[in-house]
Design a protein around this motif. Structure first.
Motif, short mmCIF file in Angstrom:
data_model
loop_
_atom_site.label_atom_id
_atom_site.label_comp_id
_atom_site.label_asym_id
_atom_site.label_seq_id
_atom_site.Cartn_x
_atom_site.Cartn_y
_atom_site.Cartn_z
N SER A 1 0.78 -1.20 -0.04
CA SER A 1 -0.15 0.01 0.03
C SER A 1 0.92 1.25 0.02
O SER A 1 0.29 2.09 -0.60
CB SER A 1 -0.92 0.04 1.13
OG SER A 1 -0.14 0.20 2.41
N GLY A 2 2.03 1.07 0.49
CA GLY A 2 2.92 2.43 0.78
C GLY A 2 2.71 3.30 1.95
O GLY A 2 3.28 3.90 2.10
N ALA A 3 1.64 2.80 2.60
CA ALA A 3 1.40 3.49 3.98
C ALA A 3 0.53 2.63 4.73
O ALA A 3 -0.49 2.36 4.95
CB ALA A 3 0.11 4.72 3.55
N SER A 4 1.64 1.50 5.07
CA SER A 4 1.24 0.51 5.86
C SER A 4 0.34 0.92 7.19
O SER A 4 0.91 1.71 8.05
CB SER A 4 2.30 -0.47 6.28
OG SER A 4 3.32 0.28 7.40
N GLY A 5 -0.33 0.22 7.64
CA GLY A 5 -1.23 0.35 8.87
C GLY A 5 -2.39 1.62 8.60
O GLY A 5 -2.97 1.52 9.53
N THR A 6 -2.34 2.12 7.55
CA THR A 6 -3.33 3.17 7.40
C THR A 6 -4.21 2.84 6.09
O THR A 6 -5.39 3.16 5.98
CB THR A 6 -2.93 4.64 7.39
OG1 THR A 6 -1.78 4.71 6.42
CG2 THR A 6 -2.58 5.00 8.89
N GLU A 7 -3.36 2.54 5.02
CA GLU A 7 -4.00 2.26 3.81
C GLU A 7 -3.75 0.61 3.55
O GLU A 7 -2.67 -0.04 3.80
CB GLU A 7 -3.39 2.96 2.71
CG GLU A 7 -3.49 4.50 2.64
CD GLU A 7 -3.02 5.01 1.53
OE1 GLU A 7 -2.71 4.55 0.40
OE2 GLU A 7 -2.91 6.20 1.58
N TRP A 8 -4.76 -0.06 2.94
CA TRP A 8 -4.93 -1.42 2.70
C TRP A 8 -4.91 -1.78 1.29
O TRP A 8 -5.53 -1.24 0.34
CB TRP A 8 -6.00 -2.19 3.42
CG TRP A 8 -6.04 -1.76 4.98
CD1 TRP A 8 -6.84 -0.71 5.72
CD2 TRP A 8 -4.92 -2.16 5.84
NE1 TRP A 8 -6.04 -0.73 6.90
CE2 TRP A 8 -5.16 -1.66 7.07
CE3 TRP A 8 -4.03 -3.26 5.82
CZ2 TRP A 8 -4.67 -1.95 8.14
CZ3 TRP A 8 -3.24 -3.55 7.01
CH2 TRP A 8 -3.49 -2.74 8.29
N ALA A 9 -3.71 -2.66 0.70
CA ALA A 9 -3.70 -2.82 -0.48
C ALA A 9 -4.47 -4.14 -0.85
O ALA A 9 -4.60 -4.55 -2.17
CB ALA A 9 -2.27 -2.94 -0.99
N GLY A 10 -4.63 -5.00 0.09
CA GLY A 10 -5.46 -6.22 -0.23
C GLY A 10 -5.76 -7.17 0.78
O GLY A 10 -5.69 -6.48 1.94
N ASP A 11 -5.87 -8.21 0.85
CA ASP A 11 -6.58 -8.97 1.83
C ASP A 11 -6.03 -10.64 1.37
O ASP A 11 -6.44 -10.87 0.34
CB ASP A 11 -7.95 -8.99 1.98
CG ASP A 11 -8.64 -9.68 3.36
OD1 ASP A 11 -7.96 -10.14 3.99
OD2 ASP A 11 -9.96 -9.29 3.25
N VAL A 12 -5.85 -11.12 2.56
CA VAL A 12 -5.34 -12.99 2.34
C VAL A 12 -6.19 -13.55 3.27
O VAL A 12 -6.40 -13.02 4.40
CB VAL A 12 -4.00 -12.94 2.33
CG1 VAL A 12 -3.23 -12.41 1.31
CG2 VAL A 12 -3.22 -12.53 3.71
N THR A 13 -6.24 -14.90 3.27
CA THR A 13 -6.93 -15.76 4.18
C THR A 13 -5.94 -16.18 5.10
O THR A 13 -4.66 -16.25 4.92
CB THR A 13 -7.59 -16.92 3.53
OG1 THR A 13 -6.53 -17.92 2.71
CG2 THR A 13 -8.60 -16.49 2.52
N MET A 14 -6.59 -16.67 6.21
CA MET A 14 -5.48 -17.41 7.20
C MET A 14 -4.66 -18.61 6.49
O MET A 14 -3.37 -18.89 6.65
CB MET A 14 -6.08 -17.72 8.42
CG MET A 14 -5.18 -18.18 9.48
SD MET A 14 -3.63 -17.30 10.10
CE MET A 14 -4.55 -16.10 11.20
N ASP A 15 -5.39 -19.30 5.67
CA ASP A 15 -5.03 -20.41 5.00
C ASP A 15 -3.80 -20.09 4.17
O ASP A 15 -2.72 -20.68 3.96
CB ASP A 15 -6.11 -21.17 4.09
CG ASP A 15 -7.06 -21.76 4.91
OD1 ASP A 15 -6.64 -22.28 5.99
OD2 ASP A 15 -8.05 -21.89 4.36
#
Length: 159
Positions: free
Chosen positions: A87-101
């Motif tokens: 994201s370039g701004a970790s912790g404030t902007e989110w670039a994606g989502d992954v599963t726990m798997d």
């Protein structure tokens, strides 16, 4: 002359006879395309990711051996999330989502080269990398997931 090692970072499945490998292999007298094709074959599972590769050449017999490393945790997470960069701004902007798997899959890949004592520990490290990239896990922030891992909520995944 003995053994010579050439280490490089190549794109999985996309190594070429150009720099950095070609010019380094040329003076050693091995068939460059044969080596490149072998590297591409061994790295095809990591297509598009930067993969550490070491080519060990016996300059007397012209025999070679190829050692393939594992891409960085960040590269593996980005592949799982289907993103090109964080994201370039970790912790404030989110670039994606992954599963726990997906986290467990990446953790398993990194486990043997890790100093961590358990899959759970490696998974926490991977979740930390998710934070740095700006990638959520199961729709939650990595900090929330780390707390849940510490509480034991995800223990069944680490068996």
């Amino acid at each position: 002359m003995g053994e010579q090692k050439i280490s490089s970072l190549v794109t999985g499945g996309g190594a070429s006879a150009g720099p950095p490998l070609g010019p380094a292999l040329g003076p050693l007298g091995v068939n460059i395309m044969e080596v490149i094709n072998a590297i591409n074959d061994k790295t095809k599972d990591f297509e598009g990711m930067k993969v550490p590769v070491t080519v060990i050449v016996d300059s007397d017999t012209k025999k070679y051996e190829i050692e393939i490393g594992i891409p960085s945790a960040a590269a593996l997470i980005m592949k799982e999330a289907g993103i090109q960069k964080g994201s370039g701004a970790s912790g404030t902007e989110w670039a994606g989502d992954v599963t726990m798997d997906a986290v467990v899959k990446v953790a398993n890949t990194k486990l043997e080269n890790s100093y961590a004592s358990s899959l759970k520990s490696v998974a926490k490290t991977i979740v930390g990398t998710c934070l740095a990239l700006g990638v959520k896990v199961e729709g939650k922030t990595p900090k929330e997931i780390t707390a849940e891992i510490n509480e034991g909520k995800w223990d069944e995944k680490f068996q």
